[in-house]
Design an enzyme around this catalytic site. Structure first.
Site, short mmCIF file in Angstrom:
data_model
loop_
_atom_site.label_atom_id
_atom_site.label_comp_id
_atom_site.label_asym_id
_atom_site.label_seq_id
_atom_site.Cartn_x
_atom_site.Cartn_y
_atom_site.Cartn_z
N ASP A 123 22.50 60.82 25.36
CA ASP A 123 21.20 61.33 25.65
C ASP A 123 21.36 62.98 24.95
O ASP A 123 20.15 62.81 24.38
CB ASP A 123 20.96 61.78 26.75
CG ASP A 123 21.82 62.74 27.27
OD1 ASP A 123 22.88 62.99 26.99
OD2 ASP A 123 21.48 62.85 28.76
N HIS A 124 21.74 63.04 24.09
CA HIS A 124 22.01 64.46 23.33
C HIS A 124 22.31 64.18 22.33
O HIS A 124 21.58 65.28 21.38
CB HIS A 124 23.84 65.10 23.60
CG HIS A 124 23.50 66.36 25.43
ND1 HIS A 124 22.61 65.32 26.39
CD2 HIS A 124 23.72 67.09 25.41
CE1 HIS A 124 22.56 66.65 26.87
NE2 HIS A 124 23.86 67.54 25.83
N ASP A 188 27.48 68.32 32.21
CA ASP A 188 26.81 69.18 31.92
C ASP A 188 26.22 70.04 32.41
O ASP A 188 25.59 70.18 33.78
CB ASP A 188 24.90 68.12 31.51
CG ASP A 188 24.22 68.67 31.03
OD1 ASP A 188 24.06 68.56 29.43
OD2 ASP A 188 23.55 70.09 31.58
N ARG A 470 16.21 75.90 29.43
CA ARG A 470 16.33 77.17 28.58
C ARG A 470 15.44 77.67 27.37
O ARG A 470 15.31 77.13 26.60
CB ARG A 470 18.02 76.65 28.45
CG ARG A 470 18.99 77.54 27.71
CD ARG A 470 20.12 76.82 28.16
NE ARG A 470 20.47 76.89 29.33
CZ ARG A 470 21.59 76.56 29.77
NH1 ARG A 470 22.83 75.34 29.30
NH2 ARG A 470 21.87 76.07 31.11
N SER A 665 24.82 76.59 28.67
CA SER A 665 25.41 75.52 29.29
C SER A 665 27.07 75.08 28.96
O SER A 665 27.61 76.54 29.00
CB SER A 665 25.77 74.21 27.32
OG SER A 665 26.06 73.32 27.68
N ARG A 667 29.35 73.90 28.55
CA ARG A 667 30.19 72.93 27.13
C ARG A 667 31.57 73.27 27.21
O ARG A 667 31.81 74.54 27.09
CB ARG A 667 29.29 73.24 25.95
CG ARG A 667 28.62 74.66 25.13
CD ARG A 667 28.22 74.75 23.99
NE ARG A 667 27.26 73.89 24.12
CZ ARG A 667 25.96 74.63 23.53
NH1 ARG A 667 25.74 75.02 22.72
NH2 ARG A 667 25.21 73.58 24.09
#
Length: 775
Positions: A123-124, A188, A470, A665, A667
């Protein structure tokens, strides 16, 4: 007691449940069963009884689900906010940007198969340019190497693969995998979306996901519990999004750190299941571990609509375990009367700057924020449900009936292939297109910076309004001058039609082409489609039973994928005379530390993506971005360039940061990159939860000033030594000796939250290294 066998089988369905009617049966589930889906309500209930007897008090819903997944409910020390819990989550979900590094780490572990049901969601990596179909096709071509890696790695190691175009990870989880009482971890930060279905869904870094996929108990600091008591009823222009926008204004971006936000009270029943998911999703913006709602009839209805009636029936049987105990106590309680709550809009530049929509025009004028709305964007993992799209379409239809279209550009992002197909069938997509909208791919797109925006130049001051979660500086379009505001899809649509922030749809009038004045009626929309969901295309790849012949290729010459080399172990000594790479001024999110947008294409190549290390952080020495002094040469350069120069010359370094360092995030690249380029410690006033854990996992030292004012003692040209590491222990501060260039010294105390297991990660060089040592 009801047998949980049908339930356990249903959990593992990686299939498109959406093809199945509401009478979804255990027999259907059995044919698509994923090994490892054995957690059931009986086991959870057994654990809850053990813990309740030990603690001798009523339990919150959060505690029931979390403690219900304890690895050792009899012996586990439980103290909210202090002890670390060892947990057994039910499943793992990874989006494609983070899945690359997670799967590379899993491959490095040497394990043959994942131990729990796991999925990858593409999806990213789909950039919004023209429209859904064209953008998706381009993404498949541009990212073919990465998609092939993820598909084959999934097939090899037993991980389900949702192909590009499937939709956003969190919407897919809500439609297929979340259920009341499940514990799911996802790579995520917006994984908490599943709390809308009564689940404990927690965002983590890839190394945490590897632990769970490897069958190792997963560590989490025992969360505190913040209760949000809802009374009254939502109506009119007020939406579920306004609940979390209000809560964000109360708690700020760090007020939920270390806590689960648990919604309860009589107002809960006025919110749809997907509306509850919206609220939980954006709980990530207050730093919360996760958010959750108690099981109710809205969840039951949603599960029936998405083909999980069997699970709904079992949830009914075990409902006492899926709601808080009477008399349970929260660490903090917030009261919100939904009948009095007004529509909100938060921003710019931070998601906790809350304003009533009725006041935003005046506030914008006062602060010099651009009033003209250039683009309105609806959708994303936060607000792309059928109900969201229907309410937005009801406003668009009113405008069209009066001869109006959007004054601003308008984009629509469906959350999943199911949502896209259903809104297309039911006419919502056409209405939204006719009013001026462009329907984008079923993906994250502009929400995460995957937006090839052309209407303004970089540096041009402008305003956009989104239904995203965000809105950090440059988050959506890489333009630091874009003022991004977060609100509900309904308010976005109204402001896009009006073309200005200075518009309150509750009181203000629009003008038709013939000069007629009219006011928009409050939005309306069905919670669920009356004709059931249209599943659209089948985009799921089930892992094969036999995978010995599956080959996972990583080209050594690739600039997008790179097999991992283990980080070096701790040398057993104090870390002496480390340079200050950068002393960061103000907010430093994971977007600042490891930018997304165009950098997403390097998420599987650690060395290449490390070229974005801290390029968005503000250097306190000169208020510049990506411009720091190389203390070895005296010249100024980019942060990653100076870090590489230090590493090449055998010089270790530290980063100095401010409050809530690493918010945003999940990440883990924001932790991998400093480790890869020679960083040893990150010293700040306070950390965001996920980032602090990610740093520990990669063998770095996340440390906090015992006295926050000591931040002011550190100068950019200092040398810093971390002393006492041979006796490094839980709860025991370490000492930092600061050597100034004028020959003077300061000695300060630094705190940490390491436990014994995490100290072993540091000593081994990383959690992955330690896992290998224990095999």
């Amino acid at each position: 007691m009801v047998s949980c066998m049908p339930y356990s089988l249903a959990l593992g369905t990686g299939a498109r449940r959406l093809h199945v009617s509401s009478a979804f049966s255990a027999k259907v589930a059995m044919s698509r069963f994923e090994p490892g889906s054995s957690v059931n309500y009986e086991k959870m209930r057994e654990n809850i009884k053990i813990v309740r007897k030990r603690l001798n008090r009523p339990l919150t819903l959060s505690e029931k689900i979390v403690y219900g997944h304890l690895d050792d409910p009899v012996g586990q020390e439980i103290d909210r906010g202090r002890t670390y819990l060892r947990l057994r989550p039910d499943r793992v979900a990874m989006q494609d940007a983070t899945a690359q590094m997670a799967m590379l780490q899993f491959i490095s572990s040497g394990l043959p198969k994942v131990a729990v049901p796991s999925t990858i969601h593409c999806d990213h990596l789909i950039e919004a340019q023209i429209g859904g179909a064209q953008d998706l096709q381009r993404a498949k071509e541009v990212n073919q190497e990465v998609y092939n890696f993820l598909a084959t790695a999934g097939a090899k190691y037993g991980v389900g693969f949702w192909k590009p175009g499937s939709g956003i990870i969190h919407q897919i989880i809500l439609e297929n995998y979340a259920y009341p009482g499940v514990m799911l971890i996802g790579t995520d930060s917006h994984t908490p979306n599943g709390g809308g279905l009564g689940a404990i869904c927690i965002g983590v870094g890839g190394a945490d996901a590897v632990d769970v996929m490897a069958g190792i108990p997963w560590e989490l600091k025992c969360p505190k519990v913040i209760g949000v008591r809802l009374t009254g009823t939502l109506s009119g222009w007020t939406s579920p999004k306004d609940v979390i926008l209000k809560v964000a204004g109360i708690l700020t971006v760090k007020g939920g750190t270390g806590a689960i936000v648990e919604y309860h009270g009589p107002g809960v029943d006025s919110i749809s299941c997907t509306g509850m998911a919206t609220i939980c999703n954006m709980g990530a913006e207050i730093g919360a571990t996760t958010s959750v709602f108690p099981y109710n009839h809205r969840m039951r209805t949603y599960m029936h609509a998405t083909g999980r009636g069997d699970i709904a029936s079992l949830s009914d049987e075990f409902k006492d375990d899926l709601v808080p105990d009477k008399g349970c106590e929260y660490d903090q309680v917030i009261e919100i009367n939904l009948s009095e709550l007004k529509p909100h809009i938060n921003g710019p530049f931070t998601p906790d700057l809350a304003h009533p929509v009725s006041e935003i025009g005046a506030i914008a004028k006062k602060n010099g924020w651009p009033l003209e709305v250039k683009v309105g964007l609806i959708g994303s993992c936060t607000n792309s449900s059928y109900e969201d799209m229907g309410r937005a379409a009801s406003l668009a239809k009113q405008a069209l009936d009066k001869g109006l279209k959007c004054k601003a550009q308008f984009t629509v992002t469906p959350g999943s292939e199911q949502i896209r197909a259903t809104i297309e069938r039911d006419g919502y997509a056409k209405i939204l297109s006719d009013v001026g909208g462009v329907v984008l791919a079923n993906a994250c797109g502009p929400c995460i910076g995957q937006w090839d925006r052309k209407d303004v130049k970089k540096g041009e001051k402008n305003t956009i309004v989104t239904s995203f979660n965000r809105n950090f500086t440059a988050r959506n379009d890489a333009n630091p001058a874009t003022h991004a505001f977060v609100t509900s899809p309904e308010i976005v649509t109204a402001l896009a039609i009006a073309g200005t922030l200075n518009f309150n749809p509750e009181t203000d009038y629009l003008t038709t082409p013939n000069g007629e004045k009219f006011k928009l009626e409050p939005p309306t929309g069905d919670e669920l489609p009356s004709r059931d969901f249209d599943p659209g295309q089948d985009t799921y790849q089930h892992p094969p039973k036999e995978s010995s012949s599956v080959k996972v290729d990583v080209n050594p010459a690739s600039n997008r994928l790179q097999l991992l080399e283990p980080f070096d172990k701790w040398h057993g000594k104090d870390l002496e005379d480390m340079r200050v790479l950068i002393k960061v001024k103000g907010k430093c999110t994971t977007d600042h530390i490891s930018a997304a947008g165009p950098w997403l294409k390097f998420r599987g190549h650690l060395d290449n993506i490390s070229n974005n290390l801290l390029i968005g952080a503000v250097n306190i020495e000169n208020d510049a971005v990506n411009k720091i002094k190389n203390q070895l040469t005296g010249e100024y350069g980019g942060v990653p360039d100076v870090a590489r120069h230090y590493k090449a010359n055998g010089v270790n370094w530290v980063v100095i940061g401010d409050e809530n360092y690493g918010e945003g995030s999940s990440r883990e690249h924001a932790a991998l990159e400093p480790r890869h380029l020679g960083g040893r410690a990150i010293i700040v006033k306070s950390f965001a939860r996920i980032h602090e854990t990610n740093l520990k996992k990669q063998g770095l030292l996340p440390l906090t000033f015992a006295d926050p004012h000591d931040y002011d003692k550190i100068r950019p040209d200092d040398k810093i030594s971390i002393m006492g590491l041979k006796s490094f222990g839980p709860g025991k501060p370490v000492t930092a000796v600061i050597k100034h260039s004028d020959g003077s010294k300061d000695s300060i105390s630094l705190n940490h939250t390491f436990n014994e297991t995490q100290i072993e990660w540091f000593q081994a060089g990383s959690a992955l290294n330690r896992m290998k040592e224990l095999q």
